[in-house]
Scaffold this active site. Structure first.
Site, PDB file in Angstrom:
ATOM      1  N   ARG A 121      29.971  35.381  46.117  1.00  0.00           N
ATOM      2  CA  ARG A 121      28.495  34.668  46.563  1.00  0.00           C
ATOM      3  C   ARG A 121      28.335  33.722  45.107  1.00  0.00           C
ATOM      4  O   ARG A 121      27.733  33.962  44.247  1.00  0.00           O
ATOM      5  CB  ARG A 121      27.370  35.885  46.517  1.00  0.00           C
ATOM      6  CG  ARG A 121      27.406  36.426  47.735  1.00  0.00           C
ATOM      7  CD  ARG A 121      26.371  37.644  47.924  1.00  0.00           C
ATOM      8  NE  ARG A 121      25.029  37.020  48.150  1.00  0.00           N
ATOM      9  CZ  ARG A 121      24.120  37.895  48.690  1.00  0.00           C
ATOM     10  NH1 ARG A 121      24.109  38.929  48.706  1.00  0.00           N
ATOM     11  NH2 ARG A 121      22.930  36.975  48.693  1.00  0.00           N
ATOM     12  N   ASP A 303      19.884  37.044  58.679  1.00  0.00           N
ATOM     13  CA  ASP A 303      19.831  38.747  58.459  1.00  0.00           C
ATOM     14  C   ASP A 303      19.609  39.579  59.779  1.00  0.00           C
ATOM     15  O   ASP A 303      19.476  40.870  59.539  1.00  0.00           O
ATOM     16  CB  ASP A 303      18.787  38.632  57.547  1.00  0.00           C
ATOM     17  CG  ASP A 303      19.139  37.899  55.948  1.00  0.00           C
ATOM     18  OD1 ASP A 303      18.169  37.346  55.439  1.00  0.00           O
ATOM     19  OD2 ASP A 303      20.222  37.817  55.935  1.00  0.00           O
TER      20      ASP A 303
END
Ligand code: EPZ
Length: 415
Positions: A121, A303
């Site tokens: 990330r 999500d």
């Protein structure tokens, strides 16, 4: 700890959405921007908030809790974060300390932020945003340091609408001399909630088309603010209701944030009603397959992609692509232990109609864990979902809310 679930029970009842995890985290760190107390109401009792409050306390921010679940923060005695702030490696949102520290201290250092493990990330967008404003950025394998006491306004284009980089550019630009413009900013509800919060503090921030105009050096004052509702948490319960064939109402939902899921429900034949600030899902006679691409706002929220995979397994199937996180599919391996028929390729999963059976599985991350719980609620027989702490990072009272909706669920030490 683990969730012990006996599935096959339709969820029925009504719950209220918690405060939004991804809105409250930047608000907590933005308390460093003002001289005066910041009181937040509706702060969710979740793991990531606990870590954020611990980080701020270690920096000398005065944190107090009201009996009503509110939190008051006063940063007037705070000092800059250092590498010693080990907890910062536990959550991704600690990256916001970089922008907030540039604003308050002109410098800051943190261990490399953590969070859900979806492969690497990077923070290159954050770094380039800070460099554009005239800050310095140093990093090694384990930590990051930023410096800049005289930032200047800048025009900066994000190559991708990164939520985190948008937040950090805003926080740092608010202490720059002059006006900054951020092109290609993230528009997720929780980002616009932060903008509204900062405007209430006294910040001059104006979205206009593809650009966000930010005026530096505005005096920012303490305030009281209510954390907006969590659309991802609400959507998780709505998907679980549809997957178990139940009837559930979730209150405290904003249409703009839940509409991509409602569109998906419409395509799949999930009966629902949106009234006021509540969504009710009803049992479906027949569910249809569909295909979804999770994308930045206003796309389908990434999500919610893992729980949706479970609902899709109740239909003739379909394909879910994730254009945000190509590597957030490790939960599929765990679902396959429960009987999911699926095939993964880079950045997508093809799901076929499946008959889910209870099993012992392990949550790989926050939303993957929520998908495993959703599957256990649908499956025949008993399931053990290990890694309850990962799910508690983002869902307040997950077992209690599901129990209130009729689920046969309890938390126990990992067997
Ligand atoms: C935020 O993460 C959320 N986390 C994530 O929610 C959410 O999935 C994500 O935004 C997308 O909506 C919080 O708000 C705490 P990004 P963030 O910067 O800011 C790449 C959850 O479950 N990228 O929008 O890290 C990145 O690799 C969590 O609540 C770079 O390449 O997301 C990814 O592919 C999971 N360089 C994409 O952009 C950078 O410098 C999206 O990242 C930054 C990002």
């Amino acid at each position: 700890m683990a969730f012990l679930i006996c599935g096959g029970v339709p969820l029925v009842g009504e719950i209220r959405a918690q405060g939004a995890k991804n809105a409250v985290l930047p608000m907590l760190f933005a308390s460093l921007l003002c001289e005066g107390g910041v009181t937040l109401y509706g702060v969710p009792q979740i793991g990531d908030v606990g870590v954020a409050l611990s980080l701020l306390t270690q920096m000398g921010v005065a944190v107090s809790h009201g009996g009503d679940g509110s939190v008051t923060l006063d940063a007037r005695a705070a000092s800059a974060p250092t590498y010693a702030l080990a907890d910062a490696a536990a959550i991704r949102a600690s990256a916001y300390l970089l922008g907030a520290s540039l604003f308050r201290f002109g410098e800051g250092a943190i261990p490399y932020p953590g969070g859900c493990s979806f492969g690497k990330r990077p923070l290159d967008y954050h770094k380039n945003a800070f460099l554009a404003l005239g800050a310095e950025w140093e990093e090694d394998e384990t930590s990051i340091r930023v410096r800049g006491r005289h930032l200047h306004g800048a025009r900066f284009s994000l190559p991708y609408p990164s939520v985190g980089a948008t937040v950090n550019f805003i926080l740092a630009a608010l202490c720059a001399e002059g006006e900054s413009v951020l092109y290609g900013f993230a528009r997720e509800g929780h980002v616009m909630d932060l903008v509204a919060f900062l405007q209430r503090m006294g910040a001059f921030i104006r979205p206009e088309g593809n650009a966000l105009y930010i005026r530096g050096k505005c005096p920012l004052a303490g305030l009281s603010y209510t954390v907006p509702p969590d659309a991802v948490e609400a959507g998780t319960y709505l998907i679980a209701a549809a997957a178990t064939g139940g009837e559930v109402t979730v209150r405290g939902v904003r249409y703009g944030e839940i509409s991509p899921l409602l569109l998906c429900f419409g395509e799949m034949g999930v009966p629902f009603r949106f009234l006021g600030d509540a969504v009710t899902v009803y049992p479906a006679r027949h569910l249809r397959g569909t295909s979804v691409s999770a994308a930045p706002y206003p796309g389908f929220p990434t999500d919610l992609h893992p729980p949706l995979t479970v609902l899709l397994s109740r239909t003739a199937g379909g394909v879910i692509c994730d254009l945000v996180w190509h590597d957030r599919f490790s939960y599929v391996n765990e679902l396959e232990k429960m009987g999911l028929c699926a095939c993964c390729s880079k950045g997508s999963v093809r799901v076929r109609q499946s008959c889910l059976q209870g099993a012992t599985v392990t949550a790989p991350d926050l939303r993957g864990g929520a998908a495993l719980v959703t599957a256990a609620l649908v499956a025949r027989g008993e399931s053990v979902i290990r890694g309850e702490h990962l799910i508690a990072r983002g869902y307040e009272g997950f077992a209690e809310k599901l129990y209130r909706l009729g689920a046969n669920i309890r938390i126990s030490a990992e067997p």
